[in-house]
Design a protein around this motif. Structure first.
Motif, PDB file in Angstrom:
ATOM      1  N   CYS A  11       5.361   9.967  -1.539  1.00  0.00           N
ATOM      2  CA  CYS A  11       4.113   9.876  -2.299  1.00  0.00           C
ATOM      3  C   CYS A  11       4.043   8.621  -3.174  1.00  0.00           C
ATOM      4  O   CYS A  11       2.952   8.132  -3.456  1.00  0.00           O
ATOM      5  CB  CYS A  11       3.883  11.127  -3.129  1.00  0.00           C
ATOM      6  SG  CYS A  11       4.953  11.297  -4.574  1.00  0.00           S
ATOM      7  N   CYS A  19       7.811  15.757  -0.838  1.00  0.00           N
ATOM      8  CA  CYS A  19       7.550  14.656   0.101  1.00  0.00           C
ATOM      9  C   CYS A  19       8.810  13.852   0.424  1.00  0.00           C
ATOM     10  O   CYS A  19       8.721  12.747   0.956  1.00  0.00           O
ATOM     11  CB  CYS A  19       6.481  13.732  -0.453  1.00  0.00           C
ATOM     12  SG  CYS A  19       7.023  12.822  -1.928  1.00  0.00           S
ATOM     13  N   ARG A  41       2.335  14.201  -6.082  1.00  0.00           N
ATOM     14  CA  ARG A  41       1.816  12.824  -5.922  1.00  0.00           C
ATOM     15  C   ARG A  41       2.250  11.891  -7.052  1.00  0.00           C
ATOM     16  O   ARG A  41       1.703  10.821  -7.231  1.00  0.00           O
ATOM     17  CB  ARG A  41       0.296  12.795  -5.829  1.00  0.00           C
ATOM     18  CG  ARG A  41      -0.254  13.357  -4.564  1.00  0.00           C
ATOM     19  CD  ARG A  41      -1.738  13.036  -4.484  1.00  0.00           C
ATOM     20  NE  ARG A  41      -2.336  13.645  -3.333  1.00  0.00           N
ATOM     21  CZ  ARG A  41      -2.415  13.065  -2.135  1.00  0.00           C
ATOM     22  NH1 ARG A  41      -1.933  11.875  -1.959  1.00  0.00           N
ATOM     23  NH2 ARG A  41      -2.980  13.689  -1.130  1.00  0.00           N
ATOM     24  N   LYS A  81       5.789   2.480  -1.432  1.00  0.00           N
ATOM     25  CA  LYS A  81       4.894   1.410  -0.986  1.00  0.00           C
ATOM     26  C   LYS A  81       5.566   0.665   0.160  1.00  0.00           C
ATOM     27  O   LYS A  81       6.779   0.467   0.166  1.00  0.00           O
ATOM     28  CB  LYS A  81       4.615   0.435  -2.130  1.00  0.00           C
ATOM     29  CG  LYS A  81       3.802   1.021  -3.252  1.00  0.00           C
ATOM     30  CD  LYS A  81       3.561  -0.022  -4.316  1.00  0.00           C
ATOM     31  CE  LYS A  81       2.806   0.547  -5.490  1.00  0.00           C
ATOM     32  NZ  LYS A  81       2.602  -0.487  -6.532  1.00  0.00           N
ATOM     33  N   LEU A 121       1.979   7.278   1.954  1.00  0.00           N
ATOM     34  CA  LEU A 121       1.348   8.588   2.116  1.00  0.00           C
ATOM     35  C   LEU A 121      -0.171   8.450   2.161  1.00  0.00           C
ATOM     36  O   LEU A 121      -0.831   8.998   3.042  1.00  0.00           O
ATOM     37  CB  LEU A 121       1.767   9.533   0.991  1.00  0.00           C
ATOM     38  CG  LEU A 121       1.112  10.920   1.010  1.00  0.00           C
ATOM     39  CD1 LEU A 121       1.501  11.702   2.263  1.00  0.00           C
ATOM     40  CD2 LEU A 121       1.493  11.708  -0.233  1.00  0.00           C
ATOM     41  N   ARG A 122      -0.721   7.711   1.240  1.00  0.00           N
ATOM     42  CA  ARG A 122      -2.177   7.532   1.170  1.00  0.00           C
ATOM     43  C   ARG A 122      -2.704   6.864   2.443  1.00  0.00           C
ATOM     44  O   ARG A 122      -3.747   7.249   2.968  1.00  0.00           O
ATOM     45  CB  ARG A 122      -2.541   6.692  -0.050  1.00  0.00           C
ATOM     46  CG  ARG A 122      -4.039   6.620  -0.291  1.00  0.00           C
ATOM     47  CD  ARG A 122      -4.384   5.863  -1.543  1.00  0.00           C
ATOM     48  NE  ARG A 122      -3.776   6.491  -2.712  1.00  0.00           N
ATOM     49  CZ  ARG A 122      -3.521   5.846  -3.845  1.00  0.00           C
ATOM     50  NH1 ARG A 122      -3.808   4.575  -3.968  1.00  0.00           N
ATOM     51  NH2 ARG A 122      -2.972   6.473  -4.859  1.00  0.00           N
ATOM     52  N   SER A 123      -1.975   5.886   2.948  1.00  0.00           N
ATOM     53  CA  SER A 123      -2.390   5.197   4.167  1.00  0.00           C
ATOM     54  C   SER A 123      -2.422   6.138   5.359  1.00  0.00           C
ATOM     55  O   SER A 123      -3.371   6.139   6.145  1.00  0.00           O
ATOM     56  CB  SER A 123      -1.442   4.021   4.443  1.00  0.00           C
ATOM     57  OG  SER A 123      -1.838   3.343   5.616  1.00  0.00           O
ATOM     58  N   GLU A 179       0.840  -1.204   0.000  1.00  0.00           N
ATOM     59  CA  GLU A 179       0.000   0.000   0.000  1.00  0.00           C
ATOM     60  C   GLU A 179       0.875   1.254   0.000  1.00  0.00           C
ATOM     61  O   GLU A 179       1.947   1.273   0.597  1.00  0.00           O
ATOM     62  CB  GLU A 179      -0.913   0.002   1.229  1.00  0.00           C
ATOM     63  CG  GLU A 179      -1.930   1.138   1.204  1.00  0.00           C
ATOM     64  CD  GLU A 179      -2.973   1.014   2.302  1.00  0.00           C
ATOM     65  OE1 GLU A 179      -3.158   1.987   3.047  1.00  0.00           O
ATOM     66  OE2 GLU A 179      -3.580  -0.069   2.413  1.00  0.00           O
ATOM     67  N   TYR A 180       0.386   2.300  -0.654  1.00  0.00           N
ATOM     68  CA  TYR A 180       1.103   3.575  -0.650  1.00  0.00           C
ATOM     69  C   TYR A 180       1.111   4.149   0.763  1.00  0.00           C
ATOM     70  O   TYR A 180       0.061   4.296   1.391  1.00  0.00           O
ATOM     71  CB  TYR A 180       0.475   4.573  -1.622  1.00  0.00           C
ATOM     72  CG  TYR A 180       0.736   4.245  -3.059  1.00  0.00           C
ATOM     73  CD1 TYR A 180       1.986   4.496  -3.632  1.00  0.00           C
ATOM     74  CD2 TYR A 180      -0.242   3.673  -3.849  1.00  0.00           C
ATOM     75  CE1 TYR A 180       2.242   4.191  -4.954  1.00  0.00           C
ATOM     76  CE2 TYR A 180       0.008   3.362  -5.180  1.00  0.00           C
ATOM     77  CZ  TYR A 180       1.251   3.623  -5.726  1.00  0.00           C
ATOM     78  OH  TYR A 180       1.498   3.311  -7.043  1.00  0.00           O
ATOM     79  N   GLU A 218      -2.674   9.439   5.238  1.00  0.00           N
ATOM     80  CA  GLU A 218      -3.727  10.430   5.001  1.00  0.00           C
ATOM     81  C   GLU A 218      -5.108   9.868   5.332  1.00  0.00           C
ATOM     82  O   GLU A 218      -5.960  10.588   5.864  1.00  0.00           O
ATOM     83  CB  GLU A 218      -3.710  10.894   3.543  1.00  0.00           C
ATOM     84  CG  GLU A 218      -2.569  11.817   3.222  1.00  0.00           C
ATOM     85  CD  GLU A 218      -2.564  12.228   1.768  1.00  0.00           C
ATOM     86  OE1 GLU A 218      -2.175  13.379   1.517  1.00  0.00           O
ATOM     87  OE2 GLU A 218      -2.931  11.430   0.887  1.00  0.00           O
ATOM     88  N   SER A 219      -5.323   8.596   5.036  1.00  0.00           N
ATOM     89  CA  SER A 219      -6.629   7.987   5.310  1.00  0.00           C
ATOM     90  C   SER A 219      -6.912   7.926   6.814  1.00  0.00           C
ATOM     91  O   SER A 219      -8.054   7.763   7.228  1.00  0.00           O
ATOM     92  CB  SER A 219      -6.717   6.583   4.700  1.00  0.00           C
ATOM     93  OG  SER A 219      -5.912   5.673   5.428  1.00  0.00           O
TER      94      SER A 219
END
Length: 121
Positions: A81, A51, A44, A84, A29-31, A26-27, A33-34
């Motif tokens: 960004c 980043c 991104r 993973k 940054l996205r994790s 999983e990315y 942020e969630s």
């Protein structure tokens, strides 16, 4: 079952340390942020250095990034960004200008330029 990796980010600009378990692949940054965390980023796409992080321990998959030279990656820098999770990881956010200067400063210093609008030159 997907394995989880302990990811720790020392967010220098905010003076905080944040740790979450992130699923394999999983990315990062996205994790984060969630889960409501705001970390530095801009494009991104792995093209800039907003980043950028310095890897303190572990490793991450950042094959999609083009914003850092091979030399910078070998020195332990990465782009959050496009990173993973592939194992436990501890990183520290960096100042964008600091990383940009390390990567391009020697080249940019030799460019002859004049102050002012490029449309006026």
């Amino acid at each position: 079952m997907t394995s989880l990796h302990k990811i720790t980010i020392h967010h220098r600009q905010a003076g905080r340390t944040i740790t979450f378990d992130v699923p394999d692949g999983e990315y990062i940054l996205r994790s984060f942020e969630s889960r409501g965390e705001q970390l530095p980023f801009s494009c991104r796409n792995g093209c800039c250095t907003t980043c950028a992080v310095r890897i303190l321990s572990g490793e991450m998959d950042q094959t999609a990034g083009i914003g850092l030279s091979k030399e910078m990656r070998e020195k332990g820098y990465g782009l959050l960004c496009v990173a993973k999770a592939i194992g436990s990881l501890e990183v520290e956010t960096q100042d964008e200008d600091e990383v940009y200067e390390m990567q391009f400063g020697k080249d940019l210093g030799s460019i002859k330029s004049k102050a002012g609008s490029p449309f006026d030159l």
